[in-house]
Design a protein around this motif. Structure first.
Motif, PDB file in Angstrom:
ATOM      1  N   ASP A  48     -13.370  -6.607  10.414  1.00  0.00           N
ATOM      2  CA  ASP A  48     -11.957  -6.242  10.365  1.00  0.00           C
ATOM      3  C   ASP A  48     -11.670  -5.028  11.239  1.00  0.00           C
ATOM      4  N   ALA A  49     -12.589  -4.079  11.252  1.00  0.00           N
ATOM      5  CA  ALA A  49     -12.385  -2.871  12.055  1.00  0.00           C
ATOM      6  C   ALA A  49     -12.337  -3.209  13.543  1.00  0.00           C
ATOM      7  N   LYS A  50     -13.271  -4.065  13.982  1.00  0.00           N
ATOM      8  CA  LYS A  50     -13.286  -4.462  15.400  1.00  0.00           C
ATOM      9  C   LYS A  50     -12.053  -5.290  15.738  1.00  0.00           C
ATOM     10  N   ALA A  51     -11.662  -6.153  14.804  1.00  0.00           N
ATOM     11  CA  ALA A  51     -10.492  -6.998  15.032  1.00  0.00           C
ATOM     12  C   ALA A  51      -9.232  -6.143  15.160  1.00  0.00           C
ATOM     13  N   GLN A  52      -9.126  -5.122  14.313  1.00  0.00           N
ATOM     14  CA  GLN A  52      -7.962  -4.252  14.377  1.00  0.00           C
ATOM     15  C   GLN A  52      -7.921  -3.472  15.688  1.00  0.00           C
ATOM     16  N   THR A  53      -9.071  -2.975  16.120  1.00  0.00           N
ATOM     17  CA  THR A  53      -9.149  -2.245  17.393  1.00  0.00           C
ATOM     18  C   THR A  53      -8.760  -3.157  18.551  1.00  0.00           C
ATOM     19  N   ALA A  54      -9.291  -4.391  18.545  1.00  0.00           N
ATOM     20  CA  ALA A  54      -8.981  -5.345  19.611  1.00  0.00           C
ATOM     21  C   ALA A  54      -7.498  -5.713  19.598  1.00  0.00           C
ATOM     22  N   ALA A  55      -6.927  -5.880  18.400  1.00  0.00           N
ATOM     23  CA  ALA A  55      -5.516  -6.241  18.282  1.00  0.00           C
ATOM     24  C   ALA A  55      -4.618  -5.129  18.823  1.00  0.00           C
ATOM     25  N   ARG A  56      -4.959  -3.899  18.509  1.00  0.00           N
ATOM     26  CA  ARG A  56      -4.135  -2.772  18.976  1.00  0.00           C
ATOM     27  C   ARG A  56      -4.259  -2.619  20.493  1.00  0.00           C
ATOM     28  N   HIS A  57      -5.438  -2.905  21.026  1.00  0.00           N
ATOM     29  CA  HIS A  57      -5.615  -2.863  22.489  1.00  0.00           C
ATOM     30  C   HIS A  57      -4.757  -3.951  23.148  1.00  0.00           C
ATOM     31  N   ALA A  58      -4.750  -5.155  22.548  1.00  0.00           N
ATOM     32  CA  ALA A  58      -3.946  -6.252  23.095  1.00  0.00           C
ATOM     33  C   ALA A  58      -2.457  -5.920  23.034  1.00  0.00           C
ATOM     34  N   LEU A  59      -2.023  -5.293  21.946  1.00  0.00           N
ATOM     35  CA  LEU A  59      -0.619  -4.887  21.834  1.00  0.00           C
ATOM     36  C   LEU A  59      -0.278  -3.807  22.855  1.00  0.00           C
ATOM     37  N   ASP A  60      -1.222  -2.940  23.143  1.00  0.00           N
ATOM     38  CA  ASP A  60      -1.024  -1.926  24.176  1.00  0.00           C
ATOM     39  C   ASP A  60      -0.859  -2.597  25.540  1.00  0.00           C
ATOM     40  N   LEU A  61      -1.658  -3.644  25.794  1.00  0.00           N
ATOM     41  CA  LEU A  61      -1.574  -4.378  27.058  1.00  0.00           C
ATOM     42  C   LEU A  61      -0.184  -4.966  27.280  1.00  0.00           C
ATOM     43  N   VAL A  62       0.436  -5.425  26.192  1.00  0.00           N
ATOM     44  CA  VAL A  62       1.756  -6.058  26.326  1.00  0.00           C
ATOM     45  C   VAL A  62       2.900  -5.060  26.111  1.00  0.00           C
ATOM     46  N   GLY A  63       2.557  -3.758  26.073  1.00  0.00           N
ATOM     47  CA  GLY A  63       3.576  -2.721  25.998  1.00  0.00           C
ATOM     48  C   GLY A  63       4.169  -2.507  24.625  1.00  0.00           C
ATOM     49  N   LEU A  64       3.390  -2.810  23.584  1.00  0.00           N
ATOM     50  CA  LEU A  64       3.904  -2.663  22.219  1.00  0.00           C
ATOM     51  C   LEU A  64       3.064  -1.697  21.380  1.00  0.00           C
ATOM     52  N   SER A  65       2.482  -0.697  22.032  1.00  0.00           N
ATOM     53  CA  SER A  65       1.639   0.244  21.285  1.00  0.00           C
ATOM     54  C   SER A  65       2.441   1.027  20.255  1.00  0.00           C
ATOM     55  N   ASP A  66       3.768   1.109  20.436  1.00  0.00           N
ATOM     56  CA  ASP A  66       4.614   1.824  19.476  1.00  0.00           C
ATOM     57  C   ASP A  66       5.178   0.890  18.407  1.00  0.00           C
ATOM     58  N   ARG A 105       5.989 -11.266  22.957  1.00  0.00           N
ATOM     59  CA  ARG A 105       4.884 -10.458  23.496  1.00  0.00           C
ATOM     60  C   ARG A 105       3.770 -10.294  22.459  1.00  0.00           C
ATOM     61  N   VAL A 106       4.131 -10.221  21.169  1.00  0.00           N
ATOM     62  CA  VAL A 106       3.097 -10.229  20.126  1.00  0.00           C
ATOM     63  C   VAL A 106       2.318 -11.548  20.179  1.00  0.00           C
ATOM     64  N   ALA A 107       3.042 -12.652  20.378  1.00  0.00           N
ATOM     65  CA  ALA A 107       2.380 -13.961  20.478  1.00  0.00           C
ATOM     66  C   ALA A 107       1.459 -14.014  21.692  1.00  0.00           C
ATOM     67  N   VAL A 108       1.867 -13.387  22.790  1.00  0.00           N
ATOM     68  CA  VAL A 108       1.015 -13.322  23.980  1.00  0.00           C
ATOM     69  C   VAL A 108      -0.227 -12.487  23.677  1.00  0.00           C
ATOM     70  N   ALA A 109      -0.030 -11.355  22.996  1.00  0.00           N
ATOM     71  CA  ALA A 109      -1.172 -10.512  22.624  1.00  0.00           C
ATOM     72  C   ALA A 109      -2.151 -11.287  21.744  1.00  0.00           C
ATOM     73  N   ARG A 110      -1.626 -12.072  20.811  1.00  0.00           N
ATOM     74  CA  ARG A 110      -2.480 -12.889  19.936  1.00  0.00           C
ATOM     75  C   ARG A 110      -3.286 -13.899  20.758  1.00  0.00           C
ATOM     76  N   ALA A 111      -2.664 -14.466  21.795  1.00  0.00           N
ATOM     77  CA  ALA A 111      -3.371 -15.423  22.640  1.00  0.00           C
ATOM     78  C   ALA A 111      -4.438 -14.748  23.491  1.00  0.00           C
ATOM     79  N   LEU A 112      -4.193 -13.488  23.864  1.00  0.00           N
ATOM     80  CA  LEU A 112      -5.100 -12.790  24.778  1.00  0.00           C
ATOM     81  C   LEU A 112      -6.210 -12.010  24.079  1.00  0.00           C
ATOM     82  N   VAL A 113      -6.065 -11.786  22.765  1.00  0.00           N
ATOM     83  CA  VAL A 113      -6.958 -10.856  22.075  1.00  0.00           C
ATOM     84  C   VAL A 113      -8.420 -11.299  22.118  1.00  0.00           C
ATOM     85  N   GLY A 114      -8.663 -12.598  22.169  1.00  0.00           N
ATOM     86  CA  GLY A 114     -10.046 -13.083  22.244  1.00  0.00           C
ATOM     87  C   GLY A 114     -10.577 -13.184  23.658  1.00  0.00           C
ATOM     88  N   ASN A 115      -9.801 -12.618  24.634  1.00  0.00           N
ATOM     89  CA  ASN A 115     -10.182 -12.653  26.047  1.00  0.00           C
ATOM     90  C   ASN A 115     -10.478 -14.080  26.506  1.00  0.00           C
TER      91      ASN A 115
END
Length: 231
Positions: free
Chosen positions: A120-138, A154-164
């Motif tokens: 869960d910790a790694k998933a949360q870190t990866a999710a926040r990084h993906a949200l930062d990528l799509v400009g939603l860190s705030d 953009r959240v949906a895009v982050a969800r698609a991209l989070v697993g690289n």
């Protein structure tokens, strides 16, 4: 298959129904997607665009022809092989399909559920990084109800991209967005191609985004009738 190619289809045909109501939906579809490319698939409703997407996305069994995805042949693949390949793909749809009771971070974390062994910790870190990528860190703790339509997508895009993923398959992702939001989503996917080598195949009716495509394929009545290569 050239190892720079993420996807190749050759002589891909598909039918729906059986017996007298059996109808051919795709005819001799040949396409190649190179690593990092951004390809648009256009055509009127009922032309077969989504059928192509579901076949190359391992969501529907290949009936006839060859589909080579990430160096694996899909025709005759087992369900276990298809599931393993789906884990290497990202999917974006017109409806953002966010869970209204989950925050942006939690929604993006769901994109990692198919990847085993992610804490869960790694998933949360990866999710926040993906949200930062799509400009939603705030907006990481916001519920969907408190996000605009463009932010939800953009959240949906982050969800698609989070697993690289190696390949992102997008079905009308900009249809419900205004011009600026649509441009943001497409530019983000283009940037992922340049920075990560992520390949995108995007189905759309949206003429506003065509100038950003590396290649535009036009489908009519189940056949590719035009290839506009922008390289």
């Amino acid at each position: 298959m050239d190892h720079d190619n993420i996807l190749e289809t050759n002589g891909l045909n598909h039918w729906f129904g059986a017996g007298e109501v059996r109808k051919q939906a795709l005819f001799d579809i040949n396409l190649t997607l190179k690593r990092g490319s951004f390809t648009v698939l256009m055509g009127p409703s009922g032309s077969g665009k989504t059928t192509v997407l579901t076949l190359v996305g391992c969501l529907r069994a290949v009936q006839e022809g060859s589909v080579t995805l990430l160096d694996r042949q899909l025709n005759g693949a087992t369900e276990a092989e298809l599931v393993a390949l789906r884990r290497r793909l990202g999917f974006i749809f017109q409806a953002h399909n966010l869970h209204e009771s989950l925050t942006a971070t939690q929604n993006v974390m769901m994109g990692l559920q198919v990847h085993r062994g992610v804490s869960d910790a790694k998933a949360q870190t990866a999710a926040r990084h993906a949200l930062d990528l799509v400009g939603l860190s705030d907006r990481v703790s916001y519920l969907p109800a408190n996000l605009s339509g463009g932010q939800k997508q953009r959240v949906a895009v982050a969800r698609a991209l989070v697993g690289n993923p190696a390949l992102v398959l997008a079905d009308e992702p900009t249809a419900a967005l205004d011009k600026d939001s649509a441009a943001e989503v497409v530019d983000l996917l283009k940037r992922m191609g340049a920075e990560r080598g992520t390949t995108t195949l995007l189905v759309t009716h949206d003429n506003r985004i065509l100038d950003r495509a590396d290649c535009i394929l036009t489908l009519e009545d189940g056949r590719i009738v035009r290839v506009d290569d922008r390289h």
